[in-house]
Design a protein around this motif. Structure first.
Motif, mmCIF file in Angstrom:
data_model
loop_
_atom_site.group_PDB
_atom_site.id
_atom_site.type_symbol
_atom_site.label_atom_id
_atom_site.label_comp_id
_atom_site.label_asym_id
_atom_site.label_seq_id
_atom_site.Cartn_x
_atom_site.Cartn_y
_atom_site.Cartn_z
ATOM 1 N N THR A 33 0.834 -1.207 0.000
ATOM 2 C CA THR A 33 0.000 0.000 0.000
ATOM 3 C C THR A 33 0.864 1.250 0.000
ATOM 4 O OG1 THR A 33 -1.735 -1.174 1.228
ATOM 5 C CG2 THR A 33 -1.815 1.225 1.262
ATOM 6 N N LEU A 34 0.397 2.260 -0.748
ATOM 7 C CA LEU A 34 1.059 3.563 -0.788
ATOM 8 C C LEU A 34 0.063 4.621 -0.337
ATOM 9 C CD1 LEU A 34 3.471 5.415 -1.709
ATOM 10 C CD2 LEU A 34 2.253 5.610 -3.898
ATOM 11 N N LEU A 35 0.459 5.439 0.606
ATOM 12 C CA LEU A 35 -0.332 6.595 1.021
ATOM 13 C C LEU A 35 0.337 7.846 0.467
ATOM 14 C CD1 LEU A 35 -2.521 8.051 2.673
ATOM 15 C CD2 LEU A 35 -1.035 7.857 4.671
ATOM 16 N N TRP A 36 -0.395 8.609 -0.331
ATOM 17 C CA TRP A 36 0.136 9.852 -0.898
ATOM 18 C C TRP A 36 -0.557 11.017 -0.198
ATOM 19 C CZ3 TRP A 36 0.967 10.771 -6.867
ATOM 20 C CH2 TRP A 36 1.672 11.954 -7.052
ATOM 21 N N ASP A 37 0.216 11.788 0.530
ATOM 22 C CA ASP A 37 -0.307 12.933 1.267
ATOM 23 C C ASP A 37 -0.301 14.146 0.341
ATOM 24 O OD1 ASP A 37 -1.071 14.827 3.081
ATOM 25 O OD2 ASP A 37 0.517 14.416 4.534
ATOM 26 N N LEU A 38 -1.465 14.480 -0.200
ATOM 27 C CA LEU A 38 -1.592 15.586 -1.147
ATOM 28 C C LEU A 38 -1.948 16.910 -0.465
ATOM 29 C CD1 LEU A 38 -3.561 13.729 -3.970
ATOM 30 C CD2 LEU A 38 -1.233 14.621 -4.144
#
Length: 246
Positions: A33-38
């Motif tokens: 899983t990848l979490l991208w904090d935008l």
């Protein structure tokens, strides 16, 4: 790779808490899983104890000058990686102004070789970035507080989807920061209004256990797995996982 966005036009509805907990639960289940904090505020990045590299130039990522892999960081949680936020990304709308809706989807494409799920923690705005998010995401989860003000903002999102031809089927709502002691909260949860897009059954409570994520800098599962909020996030992940199956 499936892409899930946590988004609401109104701030303070529990987007980041949901993004962090869903991402860590997905990773715990065995999914890379990848979490991208935008969100330029970087709350998800801070919670997961990460910072953007000092020499990083986020504009080069969005304009094609740097490979996205340079931004991906490992976290302390197995199977979970992170693209941290950077304050400079507050200029994203300017960088994306000349582009269409597909910049984010194009950036995500090579990540599918390494990850099964990408979770996007999104800032509260209707913007060029929001257009890219709506185009790229398989599901746009809308955490909604059971109040009329939060529902009004949700209605604006629904109207925006219709006006700009985004598939409404991507939208899934769920109640967040819910306090069943309050009559209005109880009534809306028991009889969801038509504006609530295909709500999940999970109801995330307004609870100090969730607020303590900032104290522990960790998902609630790590320090209070028996808390009702932890159980609610597990149910939300179970529903989302089933929803993402072909």
């Amino acid at each position: 790779m499936k892409t899930v966005a946590l988004y609401h036009l109104k701030g303070g509805v529990g987007k980041t808490a949901a993004a962090v907990n869903l991402a860590t639960l997905a990773a715990r289940s065995g999914l890379p899983t990848l979490l991208w904090d935008l969100d330029p505020q970087g709350a998800a990045s801070w919670t997961l104890r990460a910072e953007a590299p000092e020499a990083a130039k986020p504009k080069s990522l969005w304009t094609g000058g740097a490979p996205i892999g340079q931004w991906v960081q490992e976290t302390a949680w197995p199977n979970l990686s992170l693209i941290p936020a950077d304050l400079a990304s507050r200029h994203l709308d300017t960088w994306l102004r000349k582009d269409g809706r597909d910049t984010l989807a194009t950036l995500l494409e090579p990540l599918s070789e390494s990850y099964s799920l990408c979770v996007l923690d999104c800032p509260p705005s209707l913007s060029h970035l929001a257009d890219n998010i709506f185009a790229a995401a398989d599901r746009v989860l809308v955490p909604t507080v059971p109040t009329h003000l939060s529902l009004r903002a949700l209605k604006q999102v629904l109207d925006y989807f219709a006006e700009h031809d985004f598939p409404k089927a991507k939208l899934r709502g769920f109640w967040s920061l819910a306090d069943r002691r309050r009559g209005l909260h109880r009534a809306l949860i028991e009889q969801p209004p038509k504006a609530m897009p295909r709500p999940y059954k999970a109801v995330i409570p307004y609870a100090s256990g969730v607020e303590k994520m900032g104290e522990h800098r960790a998902p609630i599962e790590d320090y209070a797995s028996s808390h009702p909020a932890a159980e609610a996030y597990r149910l939300l992940w179970k529903e989302l996982k089933a929803d993402l199956k072909p």
